[in-house]
Design an enzyme around this catalytic site. Structure first.
Site, short mmCIF file in Angstrom:
data_model
loop_
_atom_site.label_atom_id
_atom_site.label_comp_id
_atom_site.label_asym_id
_atom_site.label_seq_id
_atom_site.Cartn_x
_atom_site.Cartn_y
_atom_site.Cartn_z
N SER A 511 0.85 -1.32 0.11
CA SER A 511 0.07 -0.02 0.13
C SER A 511 0.94 1.22 -0.12
O SER A 511 0.39 2.40 -0.21
CB SER A 511 -1.02 0.01 1.10
OG SER A 511 -0.26 0.18 2.54
N LYS A 554 -5.93 4.88 8.09
CA LYS A 554 -4.83 5.70 7.65
C LYS A 554 -5.19 7.16 7.35
O LYS A 554 -4.36 8.22 7.78
CB LYS A 554 -4.28 5.24 6.10
CG LYS A 554 -3.78 4.02 6.20
CD LYS A 554 -3.55 3.26 4.98
CE LYS A 554 -2.84 2.07 5.14
NZ LYS A 554 -2.71 1.18 3.62
#
Length: 666
Positions: A511, A554
């Site tokens: 990611s 996040k």
């Protein structure tokens, strides 16, 4: 290249950052199996299968209440479709050899009365004819089994002859069904020989070890006989010897007793009859457990032809049905009734757990916990939205020490994170830290340095053995992207090193590959990157930005760091366009986005992120393959071309130097 992939996208509107749930009129009714039609249908077929090899593997994620769902599904099956052959089981003294107790089956629900009546008759010492008739009456109430009839006939003859027996009580009722209409569903919690197969206990009298039928202790296989036995597949994988014995019992359809290991060799063995076995074994776990079992034992597919998979979510279209179920659960638990708005807030949290705006996670345990917490906080007659929000915050804050320590380290400068200004070769990536029962997002500083070389990308995390295989794959993919852009006609003469700064634990996942690629492009082009924008996303070899997990954690992690330092209206997060349907952000983040104090951008291609982060277009090649001089890719090509022009004089001088030393021919 499509023009849209090279221009900076507009910030996302606040109304796209959370799911929209509209609850209609609620019906307060238990719907525990909501959205599980496929699993219920498969279970109905498995339950009607009377073959000895019709066992079940049940798959579900860990947060799903698998056992409760199985019991609910069995209870709602039509009576005629239920598989069950229930008996009461007792062990009786073998009149010819007391060391070999006999296993006898009795009508379900009658065992307790049957054994006590026979014991009473034998102890009463009635006239022979009275005893004979009473025993015949008892036998008439039982299935006409030859073994039982023969045993009782022999017993009558021995009683009439005045014979004594090895034990004053001849019968030990091992399995007794109080309610014959209730199919036994046994969830094993002691996966061991004793827990499954029972044990033979022994007694010592005057130094002599002995046993009788009353010293038999049943295991879960005995208790579940005629019904269902539920076992954890993960635990069974850790006990291969136990699985082998269990498999033998399933194939043989009998339960053999484990011999007493402490017996002195040469002593007569106490060997009770094996009990006939007719059970549905249900292994529960996830798909990985199923795959591992199939890998270890090829018999699994033969023994477990039925695969029941419970859905971990329901679509938001069924939100009202799920809300009605939760309302019913509150009634059963004597909790205050939540308002419609409070239930909508709770179900939005369910969308967050599933990381999908269109799906609600069936996290029954979590919902019940939050409703219980909200009941505690509620001051009025009902549970309100504020109570649900306080319950969610309380749960998160109870395990927030690790997150707070991380934030404090950044605030004190012990962990260097910049949220303003511009830097060359430095990007804020986003990670999720999993602490077991809680996880949270935080930014991670990614840096890259460039030097003369042969085009290699040195992944310092990999070199230090702190990177997993998926992370290594991500670095290889972005290396391939750079080679396709800048090394199609010759080698790159620039190499780079890449690292997650101040990261001392293992890094895995791809990611961060979009952030790593931007960091490398910045260093190669010598263009600064905005530090107020963090990025998350995986890239493929063509530069397409792909979806990642943990997007909400996040974004909120970076938002909290920026908020602590002061939001300046220029900060935000770049995320993959494919993750838009997963956004379910906190009210605080949504408010900041609506006010323009924080921004979110979604991108399809890395070139869009380049335009946002570097305030310069990535660049599109003309028909000759040349990029504009002021573009990012154009600057990199120009730098590489300059190195090629410098390389020839350097190589010529090198050859002359070695020639002067006499190594020219080498």
């Amino acid at each position: 290249m499509d023009q849209t992939t090279s221009t900076a996208p507009a910030p996302l509107a606040a109304d796209r950052l959370s799911p929209s749930l509209a609850l209609t009129e609620l019906e307060c009714r238990s719907r525990f199996l909501l959205g599980q039609d496929a699993g219920v249908t498969e279970l109905a077929q498995a339950s009607s299968d009377q073959s000895p090899l019709g066992h079940i593997f049940m798959s579900a994620p860990p947060y799903l209440d698998t056992i409760a769902m199985f019991k609910a599904a069995i209870r709602q099956l039509p009576e005629g479709s239920r598989w069950h052959k229930l008996w009461d089981w007792c062990y009786a003294e073998n009149l010819d050899d007391p060391r070999r107790p006999l296993c006898l089956r009795l009508k379900a629900g009658s065992g307790d009365r049957f054994c006590s009546d026979i014991t009473a008759l034998l102890q009463a010492k009635l006239e022979d004819k009275d005893t004979d008739q009473a025993l015949k009456d008892l036998v008439a109430c039982q299935p006409q089994e030859k073994r039982l009839a023969g045993y009782l006939a022999t017993l009558l003859a021995r009683v009439a002859a005045g014979e004594d027996f090895a034990h004053p009580v001849l019968f030990n009722l091992l399995v007794n069904h109080q309610d014959p209409a209730q199919v036994p569903i046994v969830h094993n919690r002691d996966l061991s020989d004793v827990g499954l197969f029972g044990e033979i206990t022994f007694e010592t009298q005057e130094g002599t070890v002995s046993a009788n039928q009353h010293l038999l202790r049943p295991g879960d296989l005995h208790s579940a006989n005629g019904g269902y036995l539920l076992l954890s597949a993960a635990e069974l994988l850790e006990n291969p010897e136990l699985w082998t014995r269990l498999k033998e019992s399933l194939f043989a359809q009998s339960i053999h007793w484990t011999q007493y290991r402490g017996q002195v060799p040469g002593n007569p063995l106490f060997m009770p009859d094996p009990m006939p076995l007719d059970v549905k074994l249900v292994l529960f776990g996830d798909r990985q457990d199923h795959l591992e079992l199939l890998t270890q034992d090829r018999d699994l597919s033969q023994l477990f032809p039925y695969f029941v998979e419970w859905s971990p979510f329901v679509p938001v279209a069924q939100a009202s049905d799920l809300a009605g179920h939760l309302l019913r659960q509150c009634q059963k638990a004597s909790l205050k009734a939540p308002t419609t708005e409070a239930l909508a807030c709770l179900l939005r949290h369910g969308c967050r757990l599933s990381e999908d705006q269109e799906r609600i996670a069936l996290a029954h345990h979590r919902f019940n916990e939050l409703l219980t917490r909200a009941h505690f906080f509620a001051k009025g007659k009902n549970i309100e939205v504020a109570d649900i929000q306080q319950a969610i915050s309380a749960r998160e804050n109870a395990q927030a020490l690790a997150r707070q320590l991380s934030r404090d380290s950044m605030a004190r400068g012990q962990i260097l994170i910049e949220t303003q200004g511009r830097r060359i070769g430095q990007v804020n990536g986003l990670t999720v830290l999993d602490m077991g029962s809680v996880e949270f997002g935080e930014p991670s500083r990614i840096t890259a340095t460039v030097h003369y070389g042969d085009g290699d990308i040195i992944d310092i995390e990999r070199k230090a053995e702190l990177a997993g295989n998926i992370h290594a794959k991500g670095v290889m993919i972005l290396t391939a992207f750079l080679a396709s852009r800048f090394a199609q006609e010759g080698p790159m003469h620039l190499s780079a090193s890449l690292v997650f700064e101040q990261s001392y634990h293992e890094v895995d996942g791809d990611s961060a590959s979009a952030g790593e690629l931007l960091c490398l492009l910045s260093a190669l082009a010598e263009l600064p990157v905005r530090q107020g924008i963090a990025i998350t996303g995986a890239v493929d070899q063509f530069g397409n930005v792909q979806a990642i997990g943990g997007v909400n954690a996040k974004i909120e992690g970076f938002f909290e760091v920026c908020k602590a330092r002061g939001l300046d209206g220029e900060q935000g997060v770049i995320l993959p366009l494919a993750n838009l349907s997963q956004l379910n952000l906190s009210d605080e983040v949504i408010a900041a986005v609506a006010d323009g104090r924080f921004h979110l951008w979604s991108v399809e291609h890395v070139d869009q992120a380049v335009a946002l982060m570097m305030d310069a277009t990535a660049g599109e090649p003309d028909r000759h393959g040349n990029y504009p001089d002021d573009s990012v890719y154009g600057r990199i090509h120009a730098r590489l071309a300059a190195l090629v022009e410098l390389e020839e004089p350097i190589m010529t001088l090198s050859r002359r130097f070695w020639g002067w030393l006499g190594f020219g021919k080498h």
